[in-house]
Motif scaffolding. Structure first.
Motif, short mmCIF file in Angstrom:
data_model
loop_
_atom_site.label_atom_id
_atom_site.label_comp_id
_atom_site.label_asym_id
_atom_site.label_seq_id
_atom_site.Cartn_x
_atom_site.Cartn_y
_atom_site.Cartn_z
N ASN A 31 -92.97 21.01 -30.74
CA ASN A 31 -92.67 19.75 -30.04
C ASN A 31 -91.29 19.21 -30.39
O ASN A 31 -90.93 18.11 -29.98
CB ASN A 31 -93.75 18.69 -30.31
CG ASN A 31 -93.64 18.11 -31.71
OD1 ASN A 31 -93.00 18.69 -32.57
ND2 ASN A 31 -94.30 16.98 -31.92
N HIS A 32 -90.51 19.97 -31.13
CA HIS A 32 -89.17 19.53 -31.48
C HIS A 32 -88.11 20.15 -30.57
O HIS A 32 -86.93 20.04 -30.83
CB HIS A 32 -88.85 19.89 -32.94
CG HIS A 32 -89.69 19.14 -33.94
ND1 HIS A 32 -89.50 17.81 -34.22
CD2 HIS A 32 -90.75 19.53 -34.69
CE1 HIS A 32 -90.39 17.41 -35.12
NE2 HIS A 32 -91.16 18.44 -35.42
N ASP A 42 -93.93 17.93 -25.84
CA ASP A 42 -92.74 17.12 -26.12
C ASP A 42 -92.63 16.07 -25.03
O ASP A 42 -93.39 16.07 -24.06
CB ASP A 42 -91.47 17.98 -26.23
CG ASP A 42 -91.12 18.70 -24.93
OD1 ASP A 42 -91.03 18.02 -23.88
OD2 ASP A 42 -90.93 19.92 -24.96
N TRP A 43 -91.69 15.13 -25.19
CA TRP A 43 -91.65 13.97 -24.30
C TRP A 43 -91.37 14.32 -22.84
O TRP A 43 -91.74 13.57 -21.93
CB TRP A 43 -90.63 12.95 -24.80
CG TRP A 43 -89.21 13.41 -24.82
CD1 TRP A 43 -88.52 13.89 -25.88
CD2 TRP A 43 -88.28 13.40 -23.72
NE1 TRP A 43 -87.22 14.21 -25.53
CE2 TRP A 43 -87.05 13.90 -24.20
CE3 TRP A 43 -88.37 13.03 -22.38
CZ2 TRP A 43 -85.93 14.05 -23.38
CZ3 TRP A 43 -87.25 13.16 -21.57
CH2 TRP A 43 -86.06 13.67 -22.07
N ASP A 79 -90.04 8.75 -28.91
CA ASP A 79 -89.81 10.14 -29.31
C ASP A 79 -88.47 10.69 -28.80
O ASP A 79 -88.06 11.77 -29.19
CB ASP A 79 -90.94 11.02 -28.78
CG ASP A 79 -91.46 11.99 -29.83
OD1 ASP A 79 -91.47 11.61 -31.02
OD2 ASP A 79 -91.88 13.10 -29.47
N CYS A 134 -96.55 13.74 -26.23
CA CYS A 134 -95.37 13.80 -27.10
C CYS A 134 -95.68 14.53 -28.40
O CYS A 134 -94.86 15.29 -28.93
CB CYS A 134 -94.86 12.40 -27.40
SG CYS A 134 -94.02 11.57 -26.03
#
Length: 497
Positions: free
Chosen positions: A96-97, A226-227, A68, A222
């Protein structure tokens, strides 16, 4: 050339008979085994298992997060870049971006994934030495705490650049490098000979459980967050473990304030004739020229080549070849390690049962379990490369490959304690130093060979791993031993108990 005569004689004498003869010779009364339930030694096994859960969670979560972290706009839509047809992928939450993504090529990815092991290899032998000199409790605790600290810095390092991320991963490896040698040193004082397979299996399945949990959980993190949260969440879990370890772990039964007297006597008396009485004396020359030790080195190196190949690159294979999304990826990548946990536990019970009840020689048990745990993974790893886009069969073979690897937990993996319990931490440091090399070069070689991510390229990677496994199993079968080596019970420089 080293002589093995005395070792062979000890292997031929059943462990129970040998222990009883030694007790009679010293006029000691027999100490009955203490039940496992509620015991301090099994409490230590569970606590150390949690520790290795943390260790491997921090080690492998990057493998999933890496998928990711890359700037691949197609990966979030239909996986058109994968070899096999993509699977249905649910829409991802918009929030999550927000995390950064990076333009790292395959070679850079390989260096990032392998960089951990460049630090890990530096503290293996040193960790075994320091654990014997200063005590294993704080060495292991502070080693993991350091790894937790640098894990929490991972998102910042990644934003600064690939070189900074590599540096942070190297520092993580330095911290984790002392953990296994430290724990082996602790088990030398805590594990009765006839319970070694069980206790060490419980302890070290934490590593497999860390992989089992962190791979799918990292995928979910993720997907929904998010990561960056992968590193924050697992870092927080590591802090919780450190607090528990500080309060509940002790270097030996004699320093544990809450252990029962019966259990303390049971452990110390069972180990009395296996531990060296030479505090501070280390027979380096004998250790480094020991044939049985080098047999373990070759087996450990060979097994880890396959293990680390899958550990670091399986999520990449799942995405680039089989076309699984980040959410599906983590869950499917964890399946092989679930099988590994199950077989590791069962093999530990079976190994001790064979030695204690059926009086099977220790060396026989170690070799048979090593053969199954190394040749089995080789066969199914190669088979996985020929499944094409049959997703079910590919995942099944990869699962069987890792699962059978769990059998080796009761083979060469704990043989250090059989041949030299007093120096088990140092021996583990030596073998793990060589066994770390596959983690350093394996991902780099594999990513270099899979530039186009074709099935044929991955078949080559699997063949290399299988061939190395076969070589290691052969060497260990020929040269492995199961009895305490003469140099491991040195008594000349006796400084007392």
């Amino acid at each position: 050339m080293e002589r093995y005569g005395s070792d062979t004689e000890r292997d031929d004498t059943p462990l129970l008979q040998r222990a009883e003869e030694e007790r009679v010779q010293r006029g000691k009364t027999k100490i009955s085994p203490v039940p496992a339930c509620g015991s301090s030694r099994y409490g230590l096994a569970l606590l150390s298992s949690f520790g290795f859960f943390v260790v491997y969670s921090l080690r492998v979560n990057l493998s999933v997060a890496m998928v990711d972290m890359l700037n691949n706009t197609q990966s979030d839509t239909n996986h058109s870049s994968s070899v096999c047809p993509a699977h249905a992928n649910p829409p991802r939450p918009k929030h999550n971006h927000t995390a950064s993504v990076y333009n790292w090529d395959s070679e850079t990815q390989g260096w990032i994934l392998g960089s951990f092991f460049y630090g890990y290899i530096l503290t293996q032998i040193l960790g075994g030495y320091l654990a014997g000199r200063w005590g294993p409790k704080w060495l292991m605790g502070l080693g993991i705490l350091g790894t937790v600290f640098f894990t929490l810095l991972t998102p910042v390092a990644a934003d600064l650049g690939a070189k900074y991320l590599i540096a942070v991963r190297v520092l993580e490896g330095i911290g984790e490098g002392v953990t296994f040698p430290a724990m082996y040193t602790m088990w030398a004082a805590w594990a009765p000979p006839l319970e070694r397979s069980r206790l060490l299996t419980i302890s070290y399945i934490g590593a497999q459980l860390g992989t089992v949990v962190s791979l799918p959980l990292s995928g979910q993190i993720c997907f929904y967050l998010d990561w960056t949260y992968v590193f924050y969440i697992f870092g927080a879990i590591g802090l919780v473990w450190f607090v528990l370890w500080t309060c509940l772990a002790f270097d030996s039964p004699n320093t544990h304030p809450r252990i029962s007297e019966q259990e303390r006597l049971y452990i110390t008396n069972s180990l009395k004739n296996e531990l060296s009485t030479s505090a501070g004396y280390i027979p380096w020359r004998a250790i480094l020229t020991s044939g049985p030790l080098w047999a373990i080195v070759v087996a450990h190196f060979s097994y880890n080549w396959t293990f680390y190949t899958l550990l670091t690159l399986l999520p990449t294979y799942m995405k680039e070849v089989l076309g699984f999304s980040i959410q599906q990826n983590g869950m499917l990548s964890a399946l092989p390690y679930i099988g590994c946990v199950v077989l590791a536990v069962l093999s530990g019970q079976l190994a001790d049962h064979l030695r204690e009840t059926w009086l099977v020689r220790t060396v026989t048990v170690r070799k048979v379990f090593s053969i199954v745990g190394m040749l089995g993974p080789a066969v199914f790893l190669v088979a996985a490369g020929y499944t094409g886009c049959d997703y079910t069969l590919a995942v099944t073979f990869l699962t069987l490959s890792s699962a059978l690897g769990g059998v080796s937990a009761s083979g060469f993996n704990i043989n250090h304690l059989d041949i030299a319990p007093s120096y088990a931490g140092i021996l583990l440091g030596i073998t793990n130093t060589f066994a770390t090399i596959p983690g350093m070069v394996g991902p780099v070689i594999a990513r270099t060979l899979t530039q186009q991510n074709t099935i044929e390229e991955w078949q080559t990677v699997f063949y290399i791993a299988a061939g190395i496994n076969l070589f290691g199993a052969t060497v260990y079968t020929l040269f492995g031993r199961g009895g305490v080596q003469p140099w491991a019970v040195h008594t000349s420089y006796n400084h007392g108990d």
